[in-house]
Design an enzyme around this catalytic site. Structure first.
Site, PDB file in Angstrom:
ATOM      1  N   CYS A  71       0.899  68.375  31.134  1.00  0.00           N
ATOM      2  CA  CYS A  71      -0.279  67.247  31.604  1.00  0.00           C
ATOM      3  C   CYS A  71      -0.883  66.498  30.376  1.00  0.00           C
ATOM      4  CB  CYS A  71      -1.583  68.171  32.086  1.00  0.00           C
ATOM      5  SG  CYS A  71      -2.216  69.174  30.706  1.00  0.00           S
ATOM      6  N   HIS A 121      -6.981  70.954  31.304  1.00  0.00           N
ATOM      7  CA  HIS A 121      -6.100  70.038  31.995  1.00  0.00           C
ATOM      8  C   HIS A 121      -6.627  68.796  31.877  1.00  0.00           C
ATOM      9  CE1 HIS A 121      -3.079  69.116  34.999  1.00  0.00           C
ATOM     10  NE2 HIS A 121      -3.915  68.611  35.659  1.00  0.00           N
ATOM     11  N   HIS A 133      -0.995  63.324  37.681  1.00  0.00           N
ATOM     12  CA  HIS A 133      -0.914  64.287  36.687  1.00  0.00           C
ATOM     13  C   HIS A 133       0.263  65.281  36.662  1.00  0.00           C
ATOM     14  CE1 HIS A 133      -2.779  67.786  39.114  1.00  0.00           C
ATOM     15  NE2 HIS A 133      -2.292  67.022  39.849  1.00  0.00           N
TER      16      HIS A 133
END
Length: 157
Positions: A71, A121, A133
């Site tokens: 990520c 994240h 993402h």
């Protein structure tokens, strides 16, 4: 067909490098996942375009591109291509951005997911409550609806 409607097909034929060149010289571009409106080229929008161009790239923990990403590797890579430096991890990126409200978010801002005080994240906001993402092992870079309210937003300076 208007010129605006032809931009996506022209970009698909010309490739990402040409789109990035257009962005660098201040042209208007259409960003996949950000709606149909044209947007002025800025580092945030260029980073968003770069992230979108990586659609389908496999997730790999610790990977920073150009073919595999985790990520924060995707956000770091995308912003680097847009001329901005970001640190490596989601938590470090959170600490480096200017925090903004959900009402102030714009395409290209970072979306941080957290549990308590732990940022775990990050993605790039694409508009319409969606983000690009690299989700997790076994998945690929994709555009996805933001699925929780436990997020904060950051603007890269």
């Amino acid at each position: 067909m208007s010129a605006l409607n032809r931009v996506p097909s022209l970009m698909a034929r010309a490739g990402t490098a040409s789109a990035l060149t257009l962005a660098a010289v201040g042209g208007s571009i259409v960003i996949p996942g950000a709606g149909s409106e044209a947007v002025a080229a800025t580092p945030a929008r260029t980073a968003l375009l770069v992230a979108a161009s990586k659609k389908g790239a496999p997730y790999s923990w610790g990977a920073t591109g150009p073919r595999r990403f985790d990520c924060s590797g995707l956000t770091q890579y995308s912003y680097r291509k847009a001329g901005k430096k970001l640190p490596r991890t989601a938590a470090q990126q959170y600490n480096r951005t200017r925090h903004i409200s959900a009402g102030s978010r714009r395409a290209g801002d970072l979306v941080f997911f957290h549990s308590g005080g732990y940022v775990y994240h990050v993605g790039i906001y694409a508009g319409k409550n969606k983000m690009w993402h690299a989700p997790k092992t076994g998945e690929v870079v994709k555009l996805q609806k933001i699925w929780t309210r436990s997020v904060t937003y950051g603007r890269v300076r």
